[in-house]
Write an enzyme that holds these catalytic residues in place. Structure first.
Site, PDB file in Angstrom:
ATOM      1  N   PRO A 129      -1.986  72.164  64.857  1.00 28.58           N
ATOM      2  CA  PRO A 129      -2.141  72.730  66.202  1.00 28.58           C
ATOM      3  C   PRO A 129      -3.580  73.187  66.469  1.00 28.58           C
ATOM      4  O   PRO A 129      -4.088  73.029  67.579  1.00 28.58           O
ATOM      5  CB  PRO A 129      -1.171  73.914  66.192  1.00 28.58           C
ATOM      6  CG  PRO A 129      -0.127  73.539  65.186  1.00 28.58           C
ATOM      7  CD  PRO A 129      -0.836  72.736  64.134  1.00 28.58           C
ATOM      8  N   ALA A 179     -15.387  70.911  52.726  1.00 32.81           N
ATOM      9  CA  ALA A 179     -14.831  69.560  52.560  1.00 32.81           C
ATOM     10  C   ALA A 179     -14.415  69.308  51.109  1.00 32.81           C
ATOM     11  O   ALA A 179     -13.463  68.563  50.848  1.00 32.81           O
ATOM     12  CB  ALA A 179     -15.864  68.530  52.995  1.00 32.81           C
ATOM     13  N   GLU A 245      -7.348  52.179  59.313  1.00 29.51           N
ATOM     14  CA  GLU A 245      -6.567  52.629  60.475  1.00 29.51           C
ATOM     15  C   GLU A 245      -7.257  52.223  61.778  1.00 29.51           C
ATOM     16  O   GLU A 245      -6.623  51.748  62.714  1.00 29.51           O
ATOM     17  CB  GLU A 245      -6.440  54.161  60.396  1.00 29.51           C
ATOM     18  CG  GLU A 245      -5.806  54.780  61.611  1.00 29.51           C
ATOM     19  CD  GLU A 245      -5.461  56.267  61.405  1.00 29.51           C
ATOM     20  OE1 GLU A 245      -5.694  56.788  60.293  1.00 29.51           O
ATOM     21  OE2 GLU A 245      -4.959  56.875  62.362  1.00 29.51           O
TER      22      GLU A 245
END
Ligand code: FAD
Length: 380
Positions: A129, A179, A245
């Site tokens: 979210p 990261a 992707e």
């Protein structure tokens, strides 16, 4: 109207025919039903597995069909030509590639055959979210506790979320490490305590695809579920696998452009106004001539991308170009085509209307197009 790709072979033509027959028999008749229930039926996964189209480009030693990216592209093209946006093979194949390229040998042996057969359905859960484009901002954590990780957090917009048996979850194993603290953890969802699937989200298009919220409340998984067996590699793994992707999104986008053009040529030949077919009007012919030109440019570009994928040369920059440019073109072309349908183009019983709402998200998911431009602009 697909221009024959340069990578096409007689064997691939035969494969395409078989996929087309499969889609006509097992997908198209169920499209309306799937839209109403907001997900496909489980048995189409079993049938797709038996047919060998779920993981067409995964090696046979791991249960895949041992084909190339061209085989997998044909599957995505045929689903698009049939107007299907429900059967989530795309995300399923993406997850399989994470496991193939980043997983340990044990992880590959364990999961890939089940994904190939359809026994397990896969999803990947990055977005939250509070964090989509900015993945470093995710808040889902995986804390080590003895011989387990304990996962807490929530994800949203997860494709295949309702049906998934295996979810690759992007987590922070070390929230202080930026990261380097990100890890991808595989969660088997069947009978998984603390794992909850929220509602299937109500979308403007792609209504047969189960896009869901997922909740993780003290979900315990063994330590060996971290992808690749080592913590902290998640961000690099994402960056390495996202081009697959994004290329897929380009492949589907070009097929959608080709389908929109076909549908519109047919309609404007049949529809009459002012005593002539719409296609006889100069504006219609010019618009279609422009679209045909753009479809040819897009096809030429994506065919190069497909060959690069087949040869293992695809890079992040080219994949980002394909994703952004083709999805922008897809939305523009479908809008122009819809205009030529007049009021019928606004009616959902006409496929062009469905394509219009289905297409919009192509510019958003897989990384928003603005993010693609950020990536491309890094190498100027
Ligand atoms: C139908 C659907 C399916 C999805 N499936 C999945 C899935 O399977 N798994 C998954 O993890 N996620 C999935 N997503 C989530 C998707 O990847 C995100 O929606 C997308 O990455 C954008 O993130 P956001 O929605 O949080 O938008 P935000 O990050 O809030 O961005 C909103 C907009 O702000 C702009 N913007 C953001 N950052 C920048 C920037 N740096 N520079 C310029 N402009 C910027 C862009 O226009 C962007 O569209 C899906 C989403 C949808 C709608």
């Amino acid at each position: 109207m697909q221009i024959k790709p340069r990578w096409m072979t007689p064997e691939l033509e035969t494969f395409r025919d078989a996929v087309r027959r499969f889609v006509a028999a097992e997908v198209t008749p169920h499209q309306e039903h799937w839209k109403k229930q907001q997900h496909v039926d489980r048995d189409v996964w079993d049938k797709g597995g038996a047919m060998g189209i779920l993981l067409a480009d995964i090696p046979e030693e791991y249960g895949g069909s041992g084909g190339s990216f061209a085989h997998q592209s044909i599957v995505f093209e045929e689903l698009t030509y049939a107007g299907d946006m429900a059967f989530g093979i795309h995300v399923h194949a993406i997850v399989a590639h994470y496991i193939l390229n980043q997983g340990t040998e044990e992880q590959k042996q364990k999961y890939l055959p089940k994904l190939a057969s359809g026994e397990m359905i896969a999803a990947i859960a990055m977005s939250e979210p509070g964090a989509g484009s900015d993945l470093k901002g995710i808040r889902t954590t995986a804390r080590r506790d003895g011989d387990s990780y304990v996962i807490n957090g929530s994800k949203t917009f997860i494709s295949n979320g309702y049906m998934a048996d295996l979810v690759v979850v992007v987590t922070k194993t070390d929230p202080e490490a930026g990261a380097k603290g990100v890890s991808l953890i595989m969660v088997e969802t069947r009978d998984c305590r603390g794992y909850r699937v929220g509602r299937i989200l109500e979308k403007i298009g792609q209504k047969g695809q189960d896009t869901c919220e997922l909740f993780f409340d003290d979900v315990r998984v063994p330590l060996d579920r971290v992808l690749g067996g080592v913590e902290g590699k998640g961000f690099t793994q994402l960056m390495t696998e996202l081009p697959y992707e994004r290329t897929i999104l380009g492949v589907s986008g070009v097929a959608a452009i080709e389908r929109a053009l076909d549908l519109t040529i047919t309609h404007t030949r049949e529809r009459k106004a002012f005593g002539q077919a719409l296609i006889e009007m100069q504006n219609t012919r010019f618009v279609l001539a422009e679209i045909k030109t753009e479809a040819t440019i897009a096809r030429t570009f994506i065919d190069r991308c497909i060959v690069d994928m087949m040869e293992g040369r695809m890079d992040t920059e080219l994949a980002s170009m394909a994703k952004y440019w083709i999805s922008d073109l897809q939305c523009k072309v479908i809008d122009q085509c819809l205009q030529l349908f007049g009021g019928y183009g606004y009616m959902l019983e006409y496929p062009i209307a469905q394509m219009y709402v289905d297409a919009r998200v192509q510019r958003i998911y897989g990384g928003a197009n603005e993010i693609m431009k950020e990536i491309i602009s890094r190498n100027l």
